[in-house]
Design a protein around this motif. Structure first.
Motif, PDB file in Angstrom:
ATOM      1  N   VAL A 156      -2.518   2.776  -3.787  1.00  0.00           N
ATOM      2  CA  VAL A 156      -1.509   3.824  -4.009  1.00  0.00           C
ATOM      3  C   VAL A 156      -1.232   3.974  -5.503  1.00  0.00           C
ATOM      4  N   ASN A 157      -1.036   2.855  -6.190  1.00  0.00           N
ATOM      5  CA  ASN A 157      -0.815   2.919  -7.646  1.00  0.00           C
ATOM      6  C   ASN A 157      -2.022   3.504  -8.366  1.00  0.00           C
ATOM      7  N   ASN A 160      -2.008   7.205  -7.842  1.00  0.00           N
ATOM      8  CA  ASN A 160      -0.901   7.803  -8.605  1.00  0.00           C
ATOM      9  C   ASN A 160      -1.171   7.849 -10.094  1.00  0.00           C
ATOM     10  N   GLN A 161      -1.996   6.940 -10.600  1.00  0.00           N
ATOM     11  CA  GLN A 161      -2.351   6.930 -12.018  1.00  0.00           C
ATOM     12  C   GLN A 161      -3.380   8.006 -12.370  1.00  0.00           C
ATOM     13  N   LYS A 162      -4.049   8.514 -11.377  1.00  0.00           N
ATOM     14  CA  LYS A 162      -5.119   9.500 -11.614  1.00  0.00           C
ATOM     15  C   LYS A 162      -4.563  10.857 -11.937  1.00  0.00           C
TER      16      LYS A 162
END
Length: 162
Positions: A156-157, A160-162
């Protein structure tokens, strides 16, 4: 994180998710609450002895049983930096990567490494060093995309960083 180094907690075959985190604690999704009960039904001393960075080693079929994500979350939150096993249950393997817990399959290392050994794992090369015994083993290196997921502390992180 390109490597892990710590003292080993060793377990046998078929350590299932009900032993990793007993069902009676599944009403919580708080990682620290789950960690407080990690392995308590198989190793009462685990949570009082585990140090941040320690390594868990098991033999065959680690993480079998129900498909709960709570199991790898409890292990990671307890401070375990990597799990080495001969084999993992497939759903546990995927859940571990999804939450950013490094795991590595290496039958030779899983059989030879003993509780209390100090071990270092290089995620780039897959080399597992048993510093206590002065032996090394070649496990499966993490592909680059899996290392990115682990470095991001989970899928998930990473997304979300993409």
């Amino acid at each position: 994180m390109k490597a892990a180094k710590g003292t080993v907690f060793k377990y046998g075959d078929n350590v299932d998710t009900d032993v990793i985190i007993p069902a009676r604690y599944l009403n919580s999704s708080d990682p620290s609450e789950l960690a407080a009960h990690c392995m308590e039904d198989i190793d009462k001393d685990f949570i009082s002895k585990v140090q941040n960075g320690d390594i868990m080693v098991a033999t065959k079929n680690f993480g079998c049983g129900s498909s709960r994500e709570h199991a790898p979350i409890a292990i990671k939150a307890a401070g375990i930096s990597c799990v080495i096993a001969e084999t993992f249950a497939r759903i546990f393997y995927r859940n571990a990567i999804n939450i950013g817990l490094p795991i590595i399959e290496c039958p030779e290392a899983a059989k030879a490494i003993e509780a209390g050994d100090v071990v270092e794992v290089n995620f780039d090369t897959g080399v597992i060093m048993d510093i206590t015994k002065g032996t090394s083993y070649k496990g499966q290196a993490f592909p680059a995309f899996m290392q990115k997921i682990i470095a991001a502390e989970g899928l998930v992180n990473y997304i979300n960083q993409k």
